[in-house]
Structures are given as C-alpha cells and as structure tokens.
Design a protein around this motif. Structure first.
Motif, PDB file in Angstrom:
ATOM      1  N   ALA A   1      -3.546  16.186 -51.537  1.00 32.03           N
ATOM      2  CA  ALA A   1      -3.759  15.487 -52.804  1.00 32.03           C
ATOM      3  C   ALA A   1      -4.300  16.471 -53.833  1.00 32.03           C
ATOM      4  O   ALA A   1      -5.050  17.390 -53.494  1.00 32.03           O
ATOM      5  CB  ALA A   1      -4.730  14.323 -52.625  1.00 32.03           C
ATOM      6  N   THR A   2      -3.909  16.302 -55.078  1.00 29.46           N
ATOM      7  CA  THR A   2      -4.365  17.164 -56.162  1.00 29.46           C
ATOM      8  C   THR A   2      -4.711  16.326 -57.393  1.00 29.46           C
ATOM      9  O   THR A   2      -4.172  15.230 -57.585  1.00 29.46           O
ATOM     10  CB  THR A   2      -3.291  18.199 -56.574  1.00 29.46           C
ATOM     11  N   LEU A   3      -5.599  16.867 -58.206  1.00 28.13           N
ATOM     12  CA  LEU A   3      -5.933  16.274 -59.492  1.00 28.13           C
ATOM     13  C   LEU A   3      -6.170  17.417 -60.468  1.00 28.13           C
ATOM     14  O   LEU A   3      -6.984  18.304 -60.200  1.00 28.13           O
ATOM     15  CB  LEU A   3      -7.175  15.391 -59.389  1.00 28.13           C
ATOM     16  N   GLU A   4      -5.435  17.410 -61.586  1.00 29.26           N
ATOM     17  CA  GLU A   4      -5.532  18.482 -62.581  1.00 29.26           C
ATOM     18  C   GLU A   4      -5.867  17.900 -63.946  1.00 29.26           C
ATOM     19  O   GLU A   4      -5.456  16.788 -64.286  1.00 29.26           O
ATOM     20  CB  GLU A   4      -4.205  19.253 -62.683  1.00 29.26           C
ATOM     21  N   TRP A   5      -6.627  18.677 -64.700  1.00 29.92           N
ATOM     22  CA  TRP A   5      -6.944  18.311 -66.088  1.00 29.92           C
ATOM     23  C   TRP A   5      -6.735  19.531 -66.967  1.00 29.92           C
ATOM     24  O   TRP A   5      -7.228  20.628 -66.654  1.00 29.92           O
ATOM     25  CB  TRP A   5      -8.386  17.836 -66.212  1.00 29.92           C
ATOM     26  N   LYS A   6      -6.002  19.369 -68.050  1.00 31.89           N
ATOM     27  CA  LYS A   6      -5.750  20.462 -68.994  1.00 31.89           C
ATOM     28  C   LYS A   6      -6.544  20.218 -70.264  1.00 31.89           C
ATOM     29  O   LYS A   6      -6.572  19.115 -70.807  1.00 31.89           O
ATOM     30  CB  LYS A   6      -4.256  20.565 -69.312  1.00 31.89           C
ATOM     31  N   GLY A   7      -7.206  21.285 -70.744  1.00 32.08           N
ATOM     32  CA  GLY A   7      -7.997  21.182 -71.957  1.00 32.08           C
ATOM     33  C   GLY A   7      -8.205  22.545 -72.582  1.00 32.08           C
ATOM     34  O   GLY A   7      -7.468  23.494 -72.299  1.00 32.08           O
ATOM     35  N   ARG A   8      -9.220  22.658 -73.411  1.00 30.61           N
ATOM     36  CA  ARG A   8      -9.511  23.920 -74.101  1.00 30.61           C
ATOM     37  C   ARG A   8     -11.013  24.132 -74.212  1.00 30.61           C
ATOM     38  O   ARG A   8     -11.785  23.171 -74.325  1.00 30.61           O
ATOM     39  CB  ARG A   8      -8.902  23.939 -75.509  1.00 30.61           C
ATOM     40  N   ILE A   9     -11.388  25.403 -74.164  1.00 31.49           N
ATOM     41  CA  ILE A   9     -12.723  25.827 -74.549  1.00 31.49           C
ATOM     42  C   ILE A   9     -12.545  26.666 -75.805  1.00 31.49           C
ATOM     43  O   ILE A   9     -12.153  27.835 -75.736  1.00 31.49           O
ATOM     44  CB  ILE A   9     -13.419  26.644 -73.438  1.00 31.49           C
ATOM     45  N   GLY A  10     -12.798  26.067 -76.956  1.00 34.42           N
ATOM     46  CA  GLY A  10     -12.465  26.737 -78.208  1.00 34.42           C
ATOM     47  C   GLY A  10     -10.949  26.858 -78.319  1.00 34.42           C
ATOM     48  O   GLY A  10     -10.220  25.872 -78.288  1.00 34.42           O
ATOM     49  N   LYS A  11     -10.455  28.087 -78.420  1.00 38.29           N
ATOM     50  CA  LYS A  11      -9.019  28.326 -78.470  1.00 38.29           C
ATOM     51  C   LYS A  11      -8.437  28.726 -77.117  1.00 38.29           C
ATOM     52  O   LYS A  11      -7.238  28.996 -77.001  1.00 38.29           O
ATOM     53  CB  LYS A  11      -8.718  29.429 -79.496  1.00 38.29           C
ATOM     54  N   LEU A  12      -9.287  28.777 -76.089  1.00 37.88           N
ATOM     55  CA  LEU A  12      -8.836  29.220 -74.772  1.00 37.88           C
ATOM     56  C   LEU A  12      -8.368  28.024 -73.946  1.00 37.88           C
ATOM     57  O   LEU A  12      -9.157  27.136 -73.622  1.00 37.88           O
ATOM     58  CB  LEU A  12      -9.980  29.930 -74.048  1.00 37.88           C
ATOM     59  N   PRO A  13      -7.080  27.989 -73.567  1.00 43.72           N
ATOM     60  CA  PRO A  13      -6.597  26.904 -72.700  1.00 43.72           C
ATOM     61  C   PRO A  13      -7.190  27.030 -71.293  1.00 43.72           C
ATOM     62  O   PRO A  13      -7.286  28.129 -70.744  1.00 43.72           O
ATOM     63  CB  PRO A  13      -5.076  27.113 -72.671  1.00 43.72           C
ATOM     64  N   ILE A  14      -7.580  25.910 -70.725  1.00 44.57           N
ATOM     65  CA  ILE A  14      -8.138  25.905 -69.375  1.00 44.57           C
ATOM     66  C   ILE A  14      -7.491  24.788 -68.559  1.00 44.57           C
ATOM     67  O   ILE A  14      -6.904  23.846 -69.104  1.00 44.57           O
ATOM     68  CB  ILE A  14      -9.674  25.721 -69.375  1.00 44.57           C
ATOM     69  N   MET A  15      -7.611  24.921 -67.247  1.00 42.53           N
ATOM     70  CA  MET A  15      -7.170  23.873 -66.329  1.00 42.53           C
ATOM     71  C   MET A  15      -8.233  23.720 -65.245  1.00 42.53           C
ATOM     72  O   MET A  15      -8.613  24.704 -64.608  1.00 42.53           O
ATOM     73  CB  MET A  15      -5.822  24.211 -65.688  1.00 42.53           C
ATOM     74  N   ALA A  16      -8.725  22.513 -65.073  1.00 46.01           N
ATOM     75  CA  ALA A  16      -9.632  22.202 -63.968  1.00 46.01           C
ATOM     76  C   ALA A  16      -8.825  21.483 -62.894  1.00 46.01           C
ATOM     77  O   ALA A  16      -8.019  20.590 -63.209  1.00 46.01           O
ATOM     78  CB  ALA A  16     -10.782  21.325 -64.439  1.00 46.01           C
ATOM     79  N   LEU A  17      -9.014  21.879 -61.643  1.00 43.66           N
ATOM     80  CA  LEU A  17      -8.217  21.270 -60.576  1.00 43.66           C
ATOM     81  C   LEU A  17      -9.059  21.043 -59.330  1.00 43.66           C
ATOM     82  O   LEU A  17     -10.024  21.759 -59.066  1.00 43.66           O
ATOM     83  CB  LEU A  17      -7.000  22.121 -60.258  1.00 43.66           C
ATOM     84  N   TRP A  18      -8.630  20.062 -58.577  1.00 45.72           N
ATOM     85  CA  TRP A  18      -9.239  19.738 -57.294  1.00 45.72           C
ATOM     86  C   TRP A  18      -8.129  19.508 -56.286  1.00 45.72           C
ATOM     87  O   TRP A  18      -7.206  18.719 -56.543  1.00 45.72           O
ATOM     88  CB  TRP A  18     -10.113  18.492 -57.422  1.00 45.72           C
ATOM     89  N   ASN A  19      -8.192  20.217 -55.156  1.00 43.36           N
ATOM     90  CA  ASN A  19      -7.202  20.082 -54.089  1.00 43.36           C
ATOM     91  C   ASN A  19      -7.897  19.595 -52.825  1.00 43.36           C
ATOM     92  O   ASN A  19      -8.999  20.051 -52.495  1.00 43.36           O
ATOM     93  CB  ASN A  19      -6.517  21.426 -53.794  1.00 43.36           C
ATOM     94  N   LEU A  20      -7.226  18.730 -52.091  1.00 39.29           N
ATOM     95  CA  LEU A  20      -7.733  18.231 -50.824  1.00 39.29           C
ATOM     96  C   LEU A  20      -6.601  18.210 -49.810  1.00 39.29           C
ATOM     97  O   LEU A  20      -5.483  17.785 -50.124  1.00 39.29           O
ATOM     98  CB  LEU A  20      -8.299  16.818 -50.979  1.00 39.29           C
ATOM     99  N   ARG A  21      -6.896  18.671 -48.599  1.00 35.75           N
ATOM    100  CA  ARG A  21      -5.898  18.662 -47.536  1.00 35.75           C
ATOM    101  C   ARG A  21      -6.556  18.230 -46.230  1.00 35.75           C
ATOM    102  O   ARG A  21      -7.657  18.702 -45.904  1.00 35.75           O
ATOM    103  CB  ARG A  21      -5.261  20.039 -47.398  1.00 35.75           C
ATOM    104  N   MET A  22      -5.872  17.342 -45.468  1.00 37.06           N
ATOM    105  CA  MET A  22      -6.437  16.823 -44.227  1.00 37.06           C
ATOM    106  C   MET A  22      -5.318  16.495 -43.250  1.00 37.06           C
ATOM    107  O   MET A  22      -4.373  15.780 -43.602  1.00 37.06           O
ATOM    108  CB  MET A  22      -7.267  15.568 -44.492  1.00 37.06           C
ATOM    109  N   PRO A  23      -5.370  17.019 -42.009  1.00 36.15           N
ATOM    110  CA  PRO A  23      -4.356  16.679 -41.006  1.00 36.15           C
ATOM    111  C   PRO A  23      -4.445  15.198 -40.614  1.00 36.15           C
ATOM    112  O   PRO A  23      -5.534  14.655 -40.451  1.00 36.15           O
ATOM    113  CB  PRO A  23      -4.701  17.578 -39.819  1.00 36.15           C
ATOM    114  N   LEU A  24      -3.280  14.587 -40.443  1.00 41.55           N
ATOM    115  CA  LEU A  24      -3.222  13.197 -40.010  1.00 41.55           C
ATOM    116  C   LEU A  24      -2.766  13.058 -38.562  1.00 41.55           C
ATOM    117  O   LEU A  24      -3.226  12.175 -37.841  1.00 41.55           O
ATOM    118  CB  LEU A  24      -2.286  12.398 -40.923  1.00 41.55           C
ATOM    119  N   ALA A  25      -1.846  13.921 -38.142  1.00 46.19           N
ATOM    120  CA  ALA A  25      -1.326  13.866 -36.775  1.00 46.19           C
ATOM    121  C   ALA A  25      -0.804  15.230 -36.388  1.00 46.19           C
ATOM    122  O   ALA A  25      -0.291  15.972 -37.238  1.00 46.19           O
ATOM    123  CB  ALA A  25      -0.225  12.812 -36.647  1.00 46.19           C
TER     124      ALA A  25
END
Length: 287
Positions: free
Chosen positions: A167-191
C-alpha cells in the motif's frame, strides 16, 4: 474561367496541406500527451543506517543489538495501458549487521539479509493532491545469522517466499518554489512459505538427509513482517533527493523456535532525472 480554376485548385491544395499539417500536429500533441501521462521509470537509490535487534532461539535466547547498514533500490512506473490508475514497483534491500552484541556485551553475532519485491498496484487520485495505491506481488527474503561461539549450531538461516500486500500514499506540494513529495509505503506478507529447522536439529543432520519438517506454510499468525517507510522527496529538476525513516519488524515461529528482527533506520537517497514535478517544455524520457 481558367484563372478561377487555378484559384480553386490552389485553395483545395492549401486546405489539404492544412489538414495534413493539423493531423500531424494533433498526432504530435497526442504523442506528447501520452508521453507526459505515461511516467518513465522513477529510480531511487538509497543508503540506510540505524539500529538492529535480532533474536534467534535456534542460536541463543537473548536479543542481540547493533548497527544496521543497508543499500536499497526502488523502481516504479505508471503502466502504459492505464497511466493514471495502474503502477508497477520493484524494490530491493541488502542489509549487513557487522556486530550485534548480547545484553552482557560479551558475545557478538553477525548477519545479513536480502529482500526482493515486485508488485502491481491500483491507483486512485484523491483530493488535496493525494494519491493512494493498493496491490501486491511476490516477495523473497533470505538471510543468515552467525554466532560463531556456538560449537554445534553456529549459523541460523532465514528464508521465506510470500505473496505480499503493498500500500502507498503520496502527497505532492511545495516548500516555497521547491516541489516536494511526501510518501508512505507499507508492505506485509499474507501467505507463503518459510524455512525453519527442528528444535536442536543441526544443519549437518539436514545435510545427511533429514529434510522433514523444514518448510512451513506462512501466514500473519506465524510469520509477521511489516516493512514501513516514511519519506520526503525534494525535486530539484534534473535530480531529486529523498530523506526518510524505515521500520522493519519480522517474526517467524515454528518447531518451538522463534526468529525475530527489528530495524529502525534513517534513509537518504538520490533520484536521477528527478520526479517530473517541475514544469518543463522538454518531453519526459521513457525507459
């Protein structure tokens, strides 16, 4: 009359040339649109360092603590058949634990771990510049712990092959004029399946042919691994930088034995060719 025919002929030729040129421009624009929509491969190369806690009751009942050193690579791509709603990911991490100490500090353990994951995700664009993804794929993990002071059982091997949720969640934004991306990744075995010898069973006995009871069906009840990463990416245009934190917990239990690893690591990485967040007139480069 003849002059009128010549004028009409010139008009028809001009209209035909204009239509052909328009079709060419439209095709070019469509190609550029597809190229800009279908993202190229985004490659991230990272080094990671932090704390590692390891426990293998096959070797010792105690937790051993030390430094985690790792290199990691991540490659993601939006799929051409559905650039906005489908993505592919390949992820790998190679970790080295050069010196893990027991609570008394009078014994040390060494080890390493290698992890590979490939998967597909369905993507959704949400309000507030958010993008969420859910999917999964096959994952392989293999490693070794060595406690050389043991005479009969100096090594413990950890092997597992799983079908994992991602699963992933991303957010795109800016710090002043600098583009940034904050992200969170999660991985878990099921079987899946994992390797675990019998209690007190030596690898020499396995070598002689005692192969029963070594492979075990895995599910979150006897094999729980959570690989979570929180990061911020700063897009400078030609390249981008990633700073983040990774947490990995991995527990396997079978045959009255338990293997457990816990990692907290700081990550810093580079993303060649950037993230494509900056506006540019040059078409993106597909790989």
């Amino acid at each position: 009359m003849k002059s009128l025919t010549v004028v009409i002929r010139k008009i028809i030729i001009a209209v035909a040339v204009g239509m052909i040129a328009g079709m060419s421009v439209e095709a070019h624009d469509t190609t550029d649109s597809i190229r800009n929509t279908s993202r190229p491969v985004t490659s991230t190369y990272s080094i990671e360092t932090g704390k590692q806690w390891s426990r293998s009751t096959y070797l010792s009942p105690y937790y051993y603590k030390g430094i985690d050193l790792a290199i990691a690579g991540n490659w993601t791509k939006r799929m051409p058949f559905s650039p906005k709603h489908a993505g592919m990911t390949f992820d790998t991490r190679i970790a080295l634990w050069p010196r893990l100490l027991n609570p008394g500090g009078n014994a040390s353990m060494q080890g390493f771990d290698i992890n590979f994951f490939w998967g597909m995700q369905a993507l959704w664009e949400l309000p507030y510049s958010l993008t969420a993804g859910v999917g999964g794929g096959p994952e392989f993990d293999g490693g070794v712990l060595m406690l050389l002071r043991n005479s009969n059982n100096p090594v413990a091997v950890n092997l597992s092959a799983d079908l994992s949720l991602a699963a992933t969640l991303e957010w795109k934004g800016r710090i002043g004029k600098l583009p940034i991306m904050a992200l969170w990744n999660l991985r878990m075995p099921l079987a899946g399946a994992f390797f675990m010898p019998g209690y007190g069973e030596t690898y020499y006995e396995i070598y002689l042919g005692n192969h029963s009871g070594l492979a075990h069906a895995g599910w979150p009840g006897n094999h729980l691994r959570i690989n979570s990463k929180l990061a911020v990416r700063l897009d400078f245009g030609r390249t981008a930088m990633e700073i983040g934190y990774r947490m990995i917990t991995d527990r396997m239990s079978a045959n009255n034995l338990v293997s457990r690893q816990l990692t907290h690591a700081f990550t810093i990485g580079v993303i060649p060719h950037g993230l494509g967040l900056r506006k540019t007139s040059k078409p993106s480069r597909d790989i």
